[in-house]
Design an enzyme around this catalytic site. Structure first.
Site, PDB file in Angstrom:
ATOM      1  N   CYS A   7      -0.374  -3.511 -17.465  1.00 36.40           N
ATOM      2  CA  CYS A   7      -0.848  -2.619 -16.654  1.00 36.40           C
ATOM      3  C   CYS A   7      -0.609  -2.884 -15.176  1.00 36.40           C
ATOM      4  CB  CYS A   7      -2.565  -2.981 -16.880  1.00 36.40           C
ATOM      5  SG  CYS A   7      -2.960  -4.734 -16.264  1.00 36.40           S
ATOM      6  N   HIS A  17       0.794  -1.076   0.037  1.00 35.60           N
ATOM      7  CA  HIS A  17       0.028   0.165   0.047  1.00 35.60           C
ATOM      8  C   HIS A  17       0.768   1.258   0.066  1.00 35.60           C
ATOM      9  CE1 HIS A  17      -3.686  -2.238   1.747  1.00 35.60           C
ATOM     10  NE2 HIS A  17      -3.764  -2.140   0.380  1.00 35.60           N
TER      11      HIS A  17
END
Length: 554
Positions: A480, A187
């Site tokens: 991606c 994160h």
């Protein structure tokens, strides 16, 4: 002995320099088991404290947007979970101990269970730690854990950061971010890129640097330079790059390279458009399916997809069908506890267990596409064989979807890229999963961060195989994963045959600027240098040195 220059893993490109300010330890010593005379009153105190912390976490989650909102929402859910608080209340009653100690003991039990479960649940350990520390601080009448504030812009150094800390970083004061732990897909890394802050993770020894020491941080190479002699090398953070960059997506010689944005919810699409993205290279549809006991209806899905498509009239939006399982369990679809969830029933495998759910999603995408003026492409996650790809293509075409593709996330898909591309219209490489499966290293385990680096040679060779197959068959090959957000690696990827890059929207200016100054010949030469390097550090160094001779790099 003076601290030498350090090296970690660069996860958010750009350079900055400033004084170090260190985040306090994320795991303080446990409170003393103080005896209390009135357990009932102590339980009431615990209830009031947890209520205040829950309310604050919920307020922060509601106020946030984009990836920060998702991460703060997860932390708020941990805070609101009654299980650990009930266990703490039971300890107060049975052992007549003060609430701070009871909270610590209860959190330790739940912490161990989450860590043992692995995957998504192990990632929640940091959230639980953050909630625990905030409740104990509230009970003790002290300030909750938070970011340092030296009064001037600074380089934030930490052993690790709780997701809530990263989600609320003040981008106007934090020049760069360096952590001793963490990995490229953590994160911390994802949010640093979203905020446009140069960042380095997995940098051993960085917390030993004294506060106030001036350091230079290169978020591309992972270098942390102590007291840099040439401060000008680190003087311009990447986020200050002018916003007038050409986003049309091409190299200096005119070679087309589509620059698209990764989007996790409809609101992200509008932000990506405002930042100049030409379209969406990855629409993560999980935002519709999570945090609920039943799947979304057809109408709910049509409305959500149509909102995203409307942001890019005439542009391209690539929709990834539901990627559930592993670190994203759903009560109505995925199995219970799996021995190894990352290698279990996830992605298309999970959707195949409920064909009606897949058909509903494909119908919704097709209907939203008919109502828009957007070029809609659809792809499936976790494709392992050409037969799986062919099955998905047939099902998608039956719903009227014209452009159907597959994710390349497991080595088998790259090794069989020619056969895969023979049955699909395009592929998109998900570098995060491809890296973890290639090196058998869970990307949520910080200790394995060095094996989750997209510059690793085996990963680059698998991308090369996929790119070569795309060239032979004349079909698009995209990336991606988070690798597409690294401007230096973007040059290498184009040299490996990649024709489109999809990244966090805030990273697109830096990627566009670098690509726009290079030509295909340079990209091919840089790709060759990276492929011949023995390790990621050598690959980064060699590519940067060669690129710097020809173009201005980030």
């Amino acid at each position: 002995m003076p601290i030498r220059n350090l090296t970690g893993i660069g996860v958010s490109a750009g350079r900055a320099a400033g004084p170090v300010a260190t985040m306090g330890a994320r795991r303080p010593a446990p409170p003393e088991p103080t005896h209390v005379e009135d357990p009932g009153a102590e339980r009431d105190r615990l209830v009031q404290s947890t209520g205040r912390v829950c309310a604050e976490m919920r307020r922060r989650a509601v106020a946030a947007t984009g990836p920060a909102a998702e991460i703060l929402e997860a932390t708020a859910m941990i805070a609101e979970d009654p299980s650990w608080a009930a266990a703490a209340a039971e300890l107060i009653e049975q052992e007549r101990v003060a609430a701070p100690y009871a909270v610590w003991r209860s959190a330790e039990q739940f912490r161990a269970a989450l860590a043992a479960a692995g995957g998504y649940f192990a990632e929640r350990v940091r959230d639980l730690d953050d909630v625990r520390d905030r409740v104990i601080a509230d009970l003790s009448g002290i300030a909750p854990p938070g970011l340092p504030d030296p009064g001037t812009p600074f380089v934030l150094v930490a052993r690790d950061l709780a997701p809530a800390d990263t989600a609320t970083l003040p981008a106007d004061r934090v020049l760069a971010l360096v952590t001793e732990e963490g990995g490229p897909t953590s994160h911390t890394a994802i949010l640093a890129r979203a905020l446009g802050i140069p960042a380095v993770v997995a940098c051993p020894g960085v917390t030993a640097i004294a506060d106030g020491t001036r350091v230079g941080v290169d978020g591309g190479t992972g270098e942390v330079v102590i007291e840099p002699e040439d401060a000008d090398l680190f003087a311009a953070p990447r986020r200050d790059r002018p916003a007038t960059v050409d986003y049309r997506g091409h190299l200096a010689d005119g070679t087309a390279v589509a620059l698209l944005a990764n989007v996790g919810e409809p609101a992200d699409a509008g932000r990506a458009r405002s930042l100049g993205a030409a379209g969406v290279g990855l629409l993560r549809t999980e935002f519709l399916f999570g945090d609920r006991l039943t799947p979304p209806t057809l109408d709910e899905q049509v409305a959500a997809y149509a909102e995203v498509f409307a942001a890019f009239p005439g542009g391209r939006v690539v929709v990834r069908t539901l990627d559930a399982g592993s670190d994203k369990p759903l009560p109505y679809l995925t199995a219970g506890v799996e021995t190894n969830p990352a290698l279990g029933v996830r992605g298309l495998r999970a959707m195949r267990t409920d064909p009606e759910l897949l058909d509903t999603q494909l119908s919704a995408v097709a209907e939203a596409a008919r109502r828009s003026h957007t070029e809609v492409w659809t792809m499936a996650p976790m494709i392992a064989t050409p037969a799986e790809a062919a099955e998905f293509v047939a099902r998608a075409r039956a719903h009227g979807l014209a452009r159907v593709g597959a994710m390349v996330e497991v080595p088998s898909a790259a090794l069989l890229a020619d056969d895969l591309l023979a049955v699909v219209d395009f592929v998109s490489v998900g570098t995060n999963d491809l890296t973890q499966y290639t090196y058998a290293a869970d990307r949520l385990v910080g200790a394995l961060a060095a094996l989750n680096d997209p510059w690793l040679p085996a990963v680059l060779r698998l991308i090369q195989m996929t790119g070569d197959a795309g060239r032979r068959l004349g079909k698009p090959v995209g990336v991606c994963g988070e690798a597409a957000a690294d401007p230096l690696l973007a040059l290498v990827l184009v040299g490996l045959g990649v024709t489109s890059l999809s990244a966090t929207a805030r990273m697109l200016p830096a990627v566009a600027a670098v690509l726009g100054s290079a030509d295909q010949a340079l990209c091919a030469r840089l790709a060759d240098i990276a492929l011949r390097a023995g390790d990621p550090a050598a690959a980064r160094r060699g590519v940067r040195e060669a690129a710097a001779e020809a173009i201005e790099i980030v």
